[in-house]
Design a protein around this motif. Structure first.
Motif, PDB file in Angstrom:
ATOM      1  N   GLY A 106       0.819  -1.203   0.000  1.00  0.00           N
ATOM      2  CA  GLY A 106       0.000   0.000   0.000  1.00  0.00           C
ATOM      3  C   GLY A 106       0.850   1.248   0.000  1.00  0.00           C
ATOM      4  O   GLY A 106       2.065   1.192   0.161  1.00  0.00           O
ATOM      5  N   GLY A 107       0.195   2.371  -0.152  1.00  0.00           N
ATOM      6  CA  GLY A 107       0.888   3.654  -0.183  1.00  0.00           C
ATOM      7  C   GLY A 107       1.037   4.298   1.186  1.00  0.00           C
ATOM      8  O   GLY A 107       1.770   5.256   1.340  1.00  0.00           O
ATOM      9  N   TYR A 108       0.316   3.760   2.184  1.00  0.00           N
ATOM     10  CA  TYR A 108       0.292   4.357   3.519  1.00  0.00           C
ATOM     11  C   TYR A 108       0.421   3.267   4.577  1.00  0.00           C
ATOM     12  O   TYR A 108       0.361   2.082   4.270  1.00  0.00           O
ATOM     13  CB  TYR A 108      -1.027   5.114   3.737  1.00  0.00           C
ATOM     14  N   GLU A 109       0.548   3.678   5.821  1.00  0.00           N
ATOM     15  CA  GLU A 109       0.497   2.711   6.915  1.00  0.00           C
ATOM     16  C   GLU A 109      -0.863   2.019   6.869  1.00  0.00           C
ATOM     17  O   GLU A 109      -1.865   2.625   6.472  1.00  0.00           O
ATOM     18  CB  GLU A 109       0.715   3.404   8.265  1.00  0.00           C
ATOM     19  N   VAL A 110      -0.921   0.783   7.287  1.00  0.00           N
ATOM     20  CA  VAL A 110      -2.134  -0.022   7.138  1.00  0.00           C
ATOM     21  C   VAL A 110      -3.361   0.632   7.777  1.00  0.00           C
ATOM     22  O   VAL A 110      -4.463   0.555   7.227  1.00  0.00           O
ATOM     23  CB  VAL A 110      -1.912  -1.464   7.642  1.00  0.00           C
ATOM     24  N   ASP A 126      -4.908   4.442  -6.536  1.00  0.00           N
ATOM     25  CA  ASP A 126      -5.661   5.603  -7.019  1.00  0.00           C
ATOM     26  C   ASP A 126      -4.682   6.525  -7.730  1.00  0.00           C
ATOM     27  O   ASP A 126      -3.778   7.079  -7.105  1.00  0.00           O
ATOM     28  CB  ASP A 126      -6.315   6.316  -5.835  1.00  0.00           C
ATOM     29  N   GLU A 127      -4.836   6.681  -9.032  1.00  0.00           N
ATOM     30  CA  GLU A 127      -3.910   7.505  -9.809  1.00  0.00           C
ATOM     31  C   GLU A 127      -3.899   8.963  -9.375  1.00  0.00           C
ATOM     32  O   GLU A 127      -2.945   9.687  -9.640  1.00  0.00           O
ATOM     33  CB  GLU A 127      -4.228   7.398 -11.297  1.00  0.00           C
ATOM     34  N   GLY A 157       6.862   4.303  -9.903  1.00  0.00           N
ATOM     35  CA  GLY A 157       6.631   3.708  -8.588  1.00  0.00           C
ATOM     36  C   GLY A 157       5.580   2.614  -8.651  1.00  0.00           C
ATOM     37  O   GLY A 157       5.734   1.549  -8.058  1.00  0.00           O
ATOM     38  N   ARG A 158       4.505   2.870  -9.407  1.00  0.00           N
ATOM     39  CA  ARG A 158       3.455   1.849  -9.579  1.00  0.00           C
ATOM     40  C   ARG A 158       4.015   0.633 -10.302  1.00  0.00           C
ATOM     41  O   ARG A 158       3.747  -0.503  -9.942  1.00  0.00           O
ATOM     42  CB  ARG A 158       2.273   2.426 -10.358  1.00  0.00           C
ATOM     43  N   ALA A 159       4.785   0.866 -11.351  1.00  0.00           N
ATOM     44  CA  ALA A 159       5.374  -0.244 -12.103  1.00  0.00           C
ATOM     45  C   ALA A 159       6.303  -1.058 -11.214  1.00  0.00           C
ATOM     46  O   ALA A 159       6.316  -2.293 -11.270  1.00  0.00           O
ATOM     47  CB  ALA A 159       6.122   0.277 -13.325  1.00  0.00           C
ATOM     48  N   ASN A 160       7.082  -0.375 -10.379  1.00  0.00           N
ATOM     49  CA  ASN A 160       7.964  -1.072  -9.452  1.00  0.00           C
ATOM     50  C   ASN A 160       7.151  -1.931  -8.488  1.00  0.00           C
ATOM     51  O   ASN A 160       7.476  -3.085  -8.235  1.00  0.00           O
ATOM     52  CB  ASN A 160       8.823  -0.068  -8.691  1.00  0.00           C
ATOM     53  N   ALA A 161       6.067  -1.390  -7.956  1.00  0.00           N
ATOM     54  CA  ALA A 161       5.218  -2.145  -7.030  1.00  0.00           C
ATOM     55  C   ALA A 161       4.600  -3.350  -7.729  1.00  0.00           C
ATOM     56  O   ALA A 161       4.547  -4.452  -7.173  1.00  0.00           O
ATOM     57  CB  ALA A 161       4.129  -1.242  -6.452  1.00  0.00           C
ATOM     58  N   MET A 162       4.151  -3.176  -8.965  1.00  0.00           N
ATOM     59  CA  MET A 162       3.519  -4.279  -9.694  1.00  0.00           C
ATOM     60  C   MET A 162       4.514  -5.377 -10.041  1.00  0.00           C
ATOM     61  O   MET A 162       4.141  -6.537 -10.160  1.00  0.00           O
ATOM     62  CB  MET A 162       2.845  -3.759 -10.960  1.00  0.00           C
ATOM     63  N   LEU A 219      -4.833  -5.750  -8.230  1.00  0.00           N
ATOM     64  CA  LEU A 219      -4.895  -4.306  -7.970  1.00  0.00           C
ATOM     65  C   LEU A 219      -6.271  -4.011  -7.416  1.00  0.00           C
ATOM     66  O   LEU A 219      -7.288  -4.263  -8.074  1.00  0.00           O
ATOM     67  CB  LEU A 219      -4.697  -3.518  -9.272  1.00  0.00           C
ATOM     68  N   LEU A 220      -6.313  -3.491  -6.210  1.00  0.00           N
ATOM     69  CA  LEU A 220      -7.579  -3.111  -5.579  1.00  0.00           C
ATOM     70  C   LEU A 220      -7.644  -1.589  -5.567  1.00  0.00           C
ATOM     71  O   LEU A 220      -6.897  -0.933  -4.845  1.00  0.00           O
ATOM     72  CB  LEU A 220      -7.669  -3.672  -4.167  1.00  0.00           C
ATOM     73  N   GLU A 221      -8.504  -1.051  -6.405  1.00  0.00           N
ATOM     74  CA  GLU A 221      -8.606   0.399  -6.508  1.00  0.00           C
ATOM     75  C   GLU A 221      -9.379   0.978  -5.342  1.00  0.00           C
ATOM     76  O   GLU A 221     -10.218   0.319  -4.757  1.00  0.00           O
ATOM     77  CB  GLU A 221      -9.294   0.774  -7.814  1.00  0.00           C
ATOM     78  N   LYS A 222      -9.055   2.216  -5.041  1.00  0.00           N
ATOM     79  CA  LYS A 222      -9.705   2.935  -3.952  1.00  0.00           C
ATOM     80  C   LYS A 222     -11.110   3.298  -4.326  1.00  0.00           C
ATOM     81  O   LYS A 222     -11.425   3.613  -5.430  1.00  0.00           O
ATOM     82  CB  LYS A 222      -8.904   4.209  -3.639  1.00  0.00           C
TER      83      LYS A 222
END
Length: 88
Positions: A7-11, A60-61, A71-76, A85-88
């Protein structure tokens, strides 16, 4: 043991919220894999690591944490076999 949630943030700041119990599983921040445990990392902290299956949470783009396409590509690219991918 081969599953990781990124994720992008703390859980607690994600859609999971402050109670990281998901059915029979517990989301553990950067924890060790084990029965009933799913590891959670901020996606930049998981850089250079891999898992059999990766779940990207709250993508969420428009969110600055996910806005960087590299960064998204690295995560994927952290998933060996399955990517969700679970979108917001």
């Amino acid at each position: 043991e081969g599953i990781v949630v990124l994720g992008g943030y703390e859980v607690a700041q994600t859609s999971v919220g402050s109670d990281p119990v998901l059915g029979a599983y517990r989301l553990v921040r950067e924890g060790k894999p084990g029965p009933g445990i799913i590891r959670y990392y901020r996606y930049m902290r998981f850089k250079g690591l891999e898992a059999d299956a990766a779940i990207l949470l709250d993508v969420d783009e428009l969110d600055p944490e996910w806005a960087d396409p590299l960064g998204r590509a690295n995560a994927m690219s952290r998933a060996r076999f399955m990517l969700y991918l679970l979108e917001k």
